[in-house]
Enzyme design. Structure first.
Site, PDB file in Angstrom:
ATOM      1  N   TYR A   1      27.004  64.429   6.940  1.00 11.97           N
ATOM      2  CA  TYR A   1      25.541  64.189   7.669  1.00 11.97           C
ATOM      3  C   TYR A   1      25.714  63.111   8.679  1.00 11.97           C
ATOM      4  O   TYR A   1      25.203  62.042   8.802  1.00 11.97           O
ATOM      5  CB  TYR A   1      24.559  63.874   6.864  1.00 11.97           C
ATOM      6  CG  TYR A   1      24.293  65.102   5.714  1.00 11.97           C
ATOM      7  CD1 TYR A   1      23.524  66.168   6.134  1.00 11.97           C
ATOM      8  CD2 TYR A   1      24.819  65.112   4.556  1.00 11.97           C
ATOM      9  CE1 TYR A   1      23.690  67.382   5.043  1.00 11.97           C
ATOM     10  CE2 TYR A   1      24.685  66.162   3.538  1.00 11.97           C
ATOM     11  CZ  TYR A   1      24.064  67.173   3.938  1.00 11.97           C
ATOM     12  OH  TYR A   1      23.955  68.306   3.055  1.00 11.97           O
TER      13      TYR A   1
ATOM     14  N   TYR B   1      10.157  57.754   3.217  1.00 15.84           N
ATOM     15  CA  TYR B   1      10.936  57.343   2.036  1.00 15.84           C
ATOM     16  C   TYR B   1      11.712  56.127   2.287  1.00 15.84           C
ATOM     17  O   TYR B   1      11.718  54.951   1.617  1.00 15.84           O
ATOM     18  CB  TYR B   1      11.575  58.299   1.307  1.00 15.84           C
ATOM     19  CG  TYR B   1      12.930  57.442   0.443  1.00 15.84           C
ATOM     20  CD1 TYR B   1      12.288  57.342  -0.750  1.00 15.84           C
ATOM     21  CD2 TYR B   1      14.113  57.408   0.823  1.00 15.84           C
ATOM     22  CE1 TYR B   1      13.164  56.467  -1.656  1.00 15.84           C
ATOM     23  CE2 TYR B   1      14.996  56.720   0.006  1.00 15.84           C
ATOM     24  CZ  TYR B   1      14.575  56.201  -1.279  1.00 15.84           C
ATOM     25  OH  TYR B   1      15.486  55.767  -2.058  1.00 15.84           O
TER      26      TYR B   1
ATOM     27  N   CYS C   1      15.006  62.001 -22.966  1.00 12.93           N
ATOM     28  CA  CYS C   1      13.658  61.312 -23.195  1.00 12.93           C
ATOM     29  C   CYS C   1      13.720  60.217 -24.040  1.00 12.93           C
ATOM     30  O   CYS C   1      13.070  59.212 -23.928  1.00 12.93           O
ATOM     31  CB  CYS C   1      12.706  62.643 -23.390  1.00 12.93           C
ATOM     32  SG  CYS C   1      12.124  63.786 -22.353  1.00 12.93           S
TER      33      CYS C   1
ATOM     34  N   GLU D   1      20.257  52.600   1.781  1.00  8.29           N
ATOM     35  CA  GLU D   1      19.613  53.653   1.728  1.00  8.29           C
ATOM     36  C   GLU D   1      19.905  54.986   2.636  1.00  8.29           C
ATOM     37  O   GLU D   1      19.645  56.123   2.213  1.00  8.29           O
ATOM     38  CB  GLU D   1      18.055  53.303   1.998  1.00  8.29           C
ATOM     39  CG  GLU D   1      17.487  52.419   1.166  1.00  8.29           C
ATOM     40  CD  GLU D   1      17.331  53.164  -0.294  1.00  8.29           C
ATOM     41  OE1 GLU D   1      17.262  54.385  -0.403  1.00  8.29           O
ATOM     42  OE2 GLU D   1      17.310  52.256  -1.558  1.00  8.29           O
TER      43      GLU D   1
ATOM     44  N   ARG E   1      22.609  45.860  -4.400  1.00  7.85           N
ATOM     45  CA  ARG E   1      21.728  45.016  -5.312  1.00  7.85           C
ATOM     46  C   ARG E   1      22.132  43.608  -5.378  1.00  7.85           C
ATOM     47  O   ARG E   1      21.205  42.833  -5.761  1.00  7.85           O
ATOM     48  CB  ARG E   1      21.738  45.672  -6.530  1.00  7.85           C
ATOM     49  CG  ARG E   1      20.756  47.014  -6.442  1.00  7.85           C
ATOM     50  CD  ARG E   1      20.740  47.692  -8.007  1.00  7.85           C
ATOM     51  NE  ARG E   1      19.854  49.006  -7.861  1.00  7.85           N
ATOM     52  CZ  ARG E   1      19.868  49.725  -9.153  1.00  7.85           C
ATOM     53  NH1 ARG E   1      20.484  49.546 -10.119  1.00  7.85           N
ATOM     54  NH2 ARG E   1      19.220  50.813  -8.957  1.00  7.85           N
TER      55      ARG E   1
ATOM     56  N   ASP F   1      11.143  60.279  -3.233  1.00  9.66           N
ATOM     57  CA  ASP F   1      11.972  60.917  -3.015  1.00  9.66           C
ATOM     58  C   ASP F   1      12.003  61.932  -3.946  1.00  9.66           C
ATOM     59  O   ASP F   1      11.054  62.105  -4.661  1.00  9.66           O
ATOM     60  CB  ASP F   1      13.504  60.167  -2.909  1.00  9.66           C
ATOM     61  CG  ASP F   1      13.781  59.488  -4.047  1.00  9.66           C
ATOM     62  OD1 ASP F   1      13.085  59.469  -5.143  1.00  9.66           O
ATOM     63  OD2 ASP F   1      14.927  59.032  -4.361  1.00  9.66           O
TER      64      ASP F   1
ATOM     65  N   CYS G   1      15.653  60.852 -16.370  1.00  5.74           N
ATOM     66  CA  CYS G   1      15.018  62.080 -15.766  1.00  5.74           C
ATOM     67  C   CYS G   1      15.785  62.798 -14.567  1.00  5.74           C
ATOM     68  O   CYS G   1      15.251  62.915 -13.610  1.00  5.74           O
ATOM     69  CB  CYS G   1      13.619  61.444 -15.399  1.00  5.74           C
ATOM     70  SG  CYS G   1      12.344  62.865 -15.394  1.00  5.74           S
TER      71      CYS G   1
END
Length: 372
Positions: free
Chosen positions: A108, A146, A226, A63, A51, A164, A218
């Site tokens: 991966y 995405y 919340c 990403e 960022r 996503d 979340c």
């Protein structure tokens, strides 16, 4: 927050508990989330390496690394990767073994191979400059809907959705939706809706705000926080006490279990390695010698091409397990020290080379750590 809750109560009553919102209703209901989400992100965004200078290249690399990998785990890999491969040209030209070594630990590995393929395409078709259009980005290897949306919005400010698992979870809870978030049709539905509510001038902070809420508030596992959420004022799942059962995700098939025997073969200070086939699981990566099934100690020599009269010692190693998306490896291991040289069936690598040159998959990490 209480005033905002009260101001939305009447509107919430329009939506019956059993009735899913259609696209038009969802757009109308969700339009008010943009401003508080952007404002919250601007004051709560975590400081992350990618960022600090969100160039298209850095956004792209981050990403891809963040797919199926935790943020904290990615940080050191991102910085090391950018230090050695600072731009598209460097990535396009890197030797594959070196690329795999830089990627080692992230897993991966096809993600890394596709990065290089995409970089080569960008060099030949776009003069080394990553395109800013979603459609062109999606044509590059390894870039799906995405990732294309994330690059386009974060790096170029285009009002494109980036949907996503985090985003699907948030919007399912906001609208108390019971659509299966594992379905492609659900993802497509939310892409269409978000495209209509994303603010034209603040696309980057809107999308990153959603990512941030999904990561720290979340959350995927455990109860959502919340009381800290900038979107709590319009969350139907919160209002109806449904956050524990939403979102809905179809259960995956049970993973197949495969048993393996792994062997640390050592002779004259060298360790045996093997390069996996170019196709299939962990393609083209180096591994410790292994065979299917659990091999008894007296049968090790035959299984690993070792002459019995060259065996100096055999040590039983701890069991290990590695989970892939569709299979689990349950492993037993041995350390076998030999006199002379390693059998010609194996690549003989110096211990320093394994750390510096050869990329061993995470599946063998527990045994690789025992090499010394």
């Amino acid at each position: 927050m209480d005033n905002l809750d009260n101001s939305r109560n009447q509107e919430k009553k329009e939506f019956d508990d059993e009735k899913a919102m259609n696209t038009e209703d969802a757009v109308r209901y969700l339009l008010p989330i943009a401003e508080p989400l952007v404002e919250w992100y601007e004051s709560h965004a975590r400081i992350l390496p990618w960022r600090e200078d969100p160039t298209p290249y850095q956004v792209w690399i981050s990403e891809i690394m963040l797919q199926q990998t935790r943020i904290e785990a990615v940080k050191p890999y991102f910085e090391r990767f950018l230090s050695e491969l600072p731009d598209v040209a460097a990535l396009a030209a890197v030797d594959e073994d070196r690329l795999m070594k830089l990627w080692q630990g992230l897993g991966y590995y096809n993600r890394a191979r596709n990065l290089k393929k995409a970089a080569q395409t960008v060099m030949t078709e776009y003069a080394g400059v990553l395109p800013d259009e979603r459609e062109k980005l999606q044509k590059l290897p390894g870039i799906g809907s995405y990732t294309a949306g994330a690059i386009s919005s974060i790096a170029f400010g285009r009002p494109e959705p980036a949907v996503d698992g985090n985003v699907l979870r948030i919007f399912s809870r906001l609208t108390a939706g019971y659509d299966d978030i594992a379905k492609q049709s659900t993802k497509k539905k939310w892409e269409d809706i978000i495209r209509q509510i994303i603010p034209q001038e603040h696309a980057s902070h809107f999308n990153q705000g959603l990512f941030e809420v999904g990561e720290v508030i979340c959350i995927p596992n455990g109860a959502p926080h919340c009381e800290e959420c900038p979107l709590a004022f319009c969350c139907l799942a919160r209002l109806r006490g449904l956050t524990g059962e939403i979102p809905i995700k179809m259960t995956q098939k049970k993973r197949k279990i495969e048993k393996l025997t792994v062997c640390i073969l050592e002779a004259d200070g060298r360790i045996a390695l093997h390069k996996r086939p170019d196709q299939g699981l962990l393609a083209s990566l180096y591994e410790l010698p292994n065979v299917s099934g659990y091999i008894e100690e007296e049968k090790l020599a035959e299984a690993f091409f070792v002459r019995p009269d060259t065996v100096l010692s055999v040590e039983k190693l701890p069991k290990a397990k590695h989970i892939f998306s569709h299979i689990e490896w349950h492993m037993i291991g041995y350390r076998v020290c030999l006199k002379g040289v390693l059998p010609e069936e194996w690549l003989a690598a110096e211990k320093t080379e394994i750390k510096r040159k050869y990329a061993l998959p995470n599946a063998f990490q527990k045994y690789a750590e025992l090499i010394g």
